[in-house]
Design a protein around this motif. Structure first.
Motif, PDB file in Angstrom:
ATOM      1  N   SER A 134      42.526  49.732  37.843  1.00  0.00           N
ATOM      2  CA  SER A 134      42.433  50.672  38.961  1.00  0.00           C
ATOM      3  C   SER A 134      42.635  52.094  38.469  1.00  0.00           C
ATOM      4  N   ASP A 177      40.297  46.133  39.541  1.00  0.00           N
ATOM      5  CA  ASP A 177      40.912  46.910  40.621  1.00  0.00           C
ATOM      6  C   ASP A 177      41.767  46.002  41.500  1.00  0.00           C
ATOM      7  N   GLY A 178      42.944  45.674  40.985  1.00  0.00           N
ATOM      8  CA  GLY A 178      43.849  44.814  41.726  1.00  0.00           C
ATOM      9  C   GLY A 178      44.750  44.050  40.775  1.00  0.00           C
ATOM     10  N   ASP A 187      49.433  33.990  44.669  1.00  0.00           N
ATOM     11  CA  ASP A 187      49.028  34.450  45.996  1.00  0.00           C
ATOM     12  C   ASP A 187      50.026  33.977  47.048  1.00  0.00           C
ATOM     13  N   SER A 194      44.172  36.719  47.247  1.00  0.00           N
ATOM     14  CA  SER A 194      44.463  38.149  47.375  1.00  0.00           C
ATOM     15  C   SER A 194      44.762  38.799  46.025  1.00  0.00           C
ATOM     16  N   THR A 195      44.791  37.987  44.970  1.00  0.00           N
ATOM     17  CA  THR A 195      44.870  38.515  43.614  1.00  0.00           C
ATOM     18  C   THR A 195      43.638  38.037  42.848  1.00  0.00           C
ATOM     19  N   ARG A 223      37.391  43.203  42.311  1.00  0.00           N
ATOM     20  CA  ARG A 223      38.583  43.267  43.145  1.00  0.00           C
ATOM     21  C   ARG A 223      38.587  42.106  44.133  1.00  0.00           C
ATOM     22  N   PRO A 224      39.752  41.679  44.582  1.00  0.00           N
ATOM     23  CA  PRO A 224      39.799  40.617  45.593  1.00  0.00           C
ATOM     24  C   PRO A 224      39.152  41.070  46.894  1.00  0.00           C
ATOM     25  N   GLU A 227      41.102  43.521  49.029  1.00  0.00           N
ATOM     26  CA  GLU A 227      41.567  44.780  48.443  1.00  0.00           C
ATOM     27  C   GLU A 227      40.874  45.973  49.097  1.00  0.00           C
ATOM     28  N   HIS A 228      41.654  46.997  49.431  1.00  0.00           N
ATOM     29  CA  HIS A 228      41.082  48.232  49.961  1.00  0.00           C
ATOM     30  C   HIS A 228      40.634  49.114  48.799  1.00  0.00           C
ATOM     31  N   PHE A 229      39.524  49.830  48.974  1.00  0.00           N
ATOM     32  CA  PHE A 229      39.057  50.723  47.912  1.00  0.00           C
ATOM     33  C   PHE A 229      38.240  51.857  48.514  1.00  0.00           C
TER      34      PHE A 229
END
Length: 229
Positions: A134, A177-178, A187, A194-195, A223-224, A227-229
């Motif tokens: 990230s 990214d995560g 998780d 979520s990972t 990313r999962p 995940e927010h991006f």
């Protein structure tokens, strides 16, 4: 020609998943780390050869490639996965630890890429795969050294991808990214997937490695799904 993959910065996480998958696909595997004692189990499991090297030292990186060549042959795939970071408020950071972060995260990537490219030019092709984070594209508070190192590694990857692609050398940078799932980071029951599963990440490395050269990727983000991006 057989595929010889050198995984630099090998350990028990993502690099282990990459090593297992590549070995399953028939690659000959070389594992490199500062402390090779931690590689004993993995090396035995997949039949890999282990080599000790500090990626921040030019002489040790040169010797690493010589040792791999002497034992296995010249690698035609190199994965760069070392990581080190120091965190804290800017005014409290230790300059020596910051320099170490940059040495391992970025300068070592240059040294490894340089030695790999010298050989790939003679071989007529090859691949260099860099592991980003990230922090490759986002500088987080109290994480300036890691952001500096990962930004630099991304710049290296982008520059040499443009330089080396016409020479049949595929350079790719992976923005992880995560958080990566591990034995100590599972998780939550209420948040499955979520990972990032390291085996799933490894599959993407293999997919990128096998891309036809008429449609190469130089960078990919993983990313999962939550995940927010």
């Amino acid at each position: 020609m057989s595929t010889i993959a050198l995984i630099v910065g090998a350990g028990g996480g993502l690099s282990a998943s990459i090593a297992r998958l590549f070995a399953k696909e028939g690659f000959t595997i070389a594992l490199a780390a500062r402390q090779i004692e931690k590689l004993t189990q993995l090396s035995s499991e997949i039949g890999a050869a282990s080599f000790a090297a500090d990626v921040s030292k030019p002489d040790e990186v040169k010797q690493l490639f010589i040792d791999v060549e002497n034992k296995l042959g010249s690698p035609n795939v190199v994965v760069y996965n070392p990581s080190f970071r120091v965190r804290g408020p800017l005014v409290d950071l230790d300059p020596g630890e910051v320099a170490k972060t940059l040495d391992i995260t970025a300068y070592g990537g240059f040294l490894v890429a340089q030695e790999a490219t010298k050989r790939f030019l003679q071989l007529g092709g090859g691949a260099i795969l860099f592991t980003g984070a990230s922090a490759s594209v986002k500088g987080y508070a109290q994480s300036a050294p890691f952001a500096m190192g990962k930004f630099a590694l991304r710049g290296l990857a982008q520059s040499i991808a443009r330089e080396l692609a016409p020479k049949n050398i595929h350079v790719a940078h992976f923005v992880i990214d995560g958080a990566i799932r591990s034995a100590t980071r599972q998780d939550p029951v209420d948040k499955p997937d979520s990972t990032l599963d390291p085996d799933a990440i490894a599959q993407t490395y293999l997919n990128i490695l096998r891309q036809p050269r008429s449609a190469w990727t130089w960078e990919v983000e993983l990313r999962p799904w939550v995940e927010h991006f």
